[in-house]
Design an enzyme around this catalytic site. Structure first.
Site, PDB file in Angstrom:
ATOM      1  N   ASP A  87      -0.513  -3.938  -4.043  1.00 34.38           N
ATOM      2  CA  ASP A  87      -1.546  -2.674  -4.193  1.00 34.38           C
ATOM      3  C   ASP A  87      -1.090  -1.477  -3.812  1.00 34.38           C
ATOM      4  OD1 ASP A  87      -4.113  -2.495  -5.229  1.00 34.38           O
ATOM      5  OD2 ASP A  87      -4.992  -2.443  -3.191  1.00 34.38           O
ATOM      6  N   HIS A 138      -8.101  -4.835  -0.802  1.00 35.65           N
ATOM      7  CA  HIS A 138      -6.725  -3.946  -0.863  1.00 35.65           C
ATOM      8  C   HIS A 138      -5.672  -5.134  -0.521  1.00 35.65           C
ATOM      9  CE1 HIS A 138      -4.164  -0.950  -0.530  1.00 35.65           C
ATOM     10  NE2 HIS A 138      -4.034  -0.676   0.717  1.00 35.65           N
ATOM     11  N   SER A 176       0.811  -1.220   0.062  1.00 32.85           N
ATOM     12  CA  SER A 176       0.021  -0.030   0.041  1.00 32.85           C
ATOM     13  C   SER A 176       1.023   1.339  -0.159  1.00 32.85           C
ATOM     14  CB  SER A 176      -0.997  -0.201   1.159  1.00 32.85           C
ATOM     15  OG  SER A 176      -1.971   0.936   1.087  1.00 32.85           O
TER      16      SER A 176
END
Length: 459
Positions: free
Chosen positions: A195, A266, A171
């Protein structure tokens, strides 16, 4: 639900949960084994928490007991470090921590890496600076990268080569890794982005987010591009799983809490990556302009990579052998809802005789007790249809195919003449001929089926 609404939900949830435990210090106090930190809402409100970064070291010599690592670790005689300068180094960087809690997945990822390769695994712990207010966390990420660059510089002085470092950023951690790469002018060996974060980064200049120039090789896995993940390519190759948006199995009803639903897509990139490290089956991406084109069977090979499809994992450059490596290549693949996530891509091609009315055909592929169904809407103006199917086994293991004319009786075509139905493996690694059946009449209420007699490798 727009990502802004999801962020608001996370903030409200944060206040609620931390109000129940405010003032409670949950930090690990174990003097022997190092651990990542937690922080609390009270510390955040009182602004006691400043930018703090610590490092944990895991190797095959201390897989069950992380060691604190810092600039003095290689020179002090009091506690000899397990860091081995002659081995490659994996650097794990977590992302935003909405609730101030330490990421529970870090050790699992580190162990997965160590099972595959004898390496140093450095875990960057910046939980103190990554929690609660997302916009303030984004303001800190470059400073975190600067601090990481200091310790990388120290390791260089002790003989580590920049190309021996592989950063794995989750992330927001992907953009931290990207800025570290910028500070070293793209000479770091590799960055893998799981991601990479989208909010506040999609429209950012390439110097302010991860991009292919940040390392000798950058690969990314996208699983939540419509909410928390970024929707644009950021690496040399970008794997968009199931189109990069909605992941199989991530439905609201599957989770006990709304929080689990919010982060499921996610975090799928992380879980797929860890599964890929086990190597039980290949997760290959097919280059294509868009997910829609991929699903319509317009992309079936890896010609841009001279026939070798990039594969998620630790293979050098994901198996890409050509030089220079193309940049910002979008790759698509379908996955299942649980480990090992692999599926086989089967291209279905259907040619029908002209229709007087619209129709619908349900196509089912069967292997023992496994079945995959795809419904095709047939229109009067179209006679050839192509679609990509996800099936549990390869083409040579499919036992039978079934066609069924479905739909309402009064406004759908009664009888459908199918000139041919063909199935092909994508990509066709062994150049097998497609399985085809010709001249089929499918009447409403009378399913048609055909058994295949074949053995893998002997088609």
């Amino acid at each position: 639900m727009p990502w802004e609404h999801k962020m608001i939900f996370l903030c409200v949830l944060t206040v609620y949960i931390t109000s129940l435990v405010v003032g409670v210090d949950e930090r690990q106090e174990d003097e022997e084994c190092a651990d990542l930190n937690n922080t609390t809402w009270l510390e955040y409100r009182q602004q006691r928490v400043k930018l703090q970064v610590q490092y944990l070291l895991l190797t095959r010599r201390n897989v069950d007991c992380a060691q604190t690592f810092n600039q003095e670790s290689l020179t002090t005689a009091q506690q000899p470090s397990y860091f081995n300068i002659s081995r490659p180094t994996k650097v794990i960087i977590h992302g935003y921590r909405a609730l101030g809690s330490k990421p529970s997945w870090v050790k699992e990822l580190a162990l997965a890496l160590l099972r595959v390769q004898d390496v140093n695994v450095l875990v960057v712990d910046w939980v103190y600076s990554a929690s609660f207010a997302y916009n303030l966390v984004v303001e800190n990420y470059k400073e975190v990268a600067v601090q990481i660059s200091v310790i990388i510089n120290q390791l260089q002085k002790h003989g580590c080569k920049l190309e021996s470092f592989h950063f794995i950023g989750v992330s927001l951690g992907a953009h931290v890794a990207g800025f570290v790469g910028t500070l070293f002018e793209g000479k770091i060996g590799r960055i893998t982005a799981l991601d990479p974060a989208g909010p506040m980064f999609k429209g950012a200049d390439s110097s302010d987010r991860l991009d292919p120039s940040d390392a000798l090789f950058v690969d990314a896995i996208h699983t939540d591009t419509d909410y928390f993940g970024i929707s644009i390519p950021v690496g040399h190759v970008d794997f968009f799983l199931n189109g990069g948006k909605d992941q199989t199995g991530c439905s609201r009803s599957r989770f006990a809490s709304m929080y689990g639903y919010v982060i499921c897509d996610h975090m799928r990139a992380l879980h797929v990556y860890m599964s890929a490290l086990n190597g039980s089956c290949p997760l290959m991406g097919i280059p294509c302009f868009s997910y829609e084109d991929f699903l319509k069977g317009r992309c079936v090979d890896c010609g841009v990579f001279r026939g070798t499809c990039p594969t998620i994992g630790l293979t050098e450059n994901d198996g890409i052998a050509i030089s220079p490596i193309p940049k910002e290549q979008k790759l698509f693949l379908l996955t299942t809802s649980s480990p090992p996530f692999c599926t086989h891509h089967i291209l279905l091609e259907l040619e029908v005789s002209p229709l007087d009315k619209s129709a619908e055909v349900a196509v089912t592929l069967r292997t023992e007790n496994l079945g995959t169904e795809q419904r095709l809407s047939l229109q009067t103006a179209t006679t050839v249809y192509r679609t990509m199917l996800a099936h549990p086994v390869a083409l040579c293991e499919i036992d039978s195919i079934e066609l069924k004319n479905t739909g309402a009786r009064f406004y759908r075509q009664g009888d459908i003449h199918i000139k041919s139905v063909c199935l092909s493996d994508v990509p066709s690694l062994r150049r097998e001929e497609p399985l085809c059946v010709n001249n089929i009449d499918v009447r409403r209420g009378a399913p048609w089926s055909h058994d295949f007699v074949q053995v893998c490798g002997l088609i």
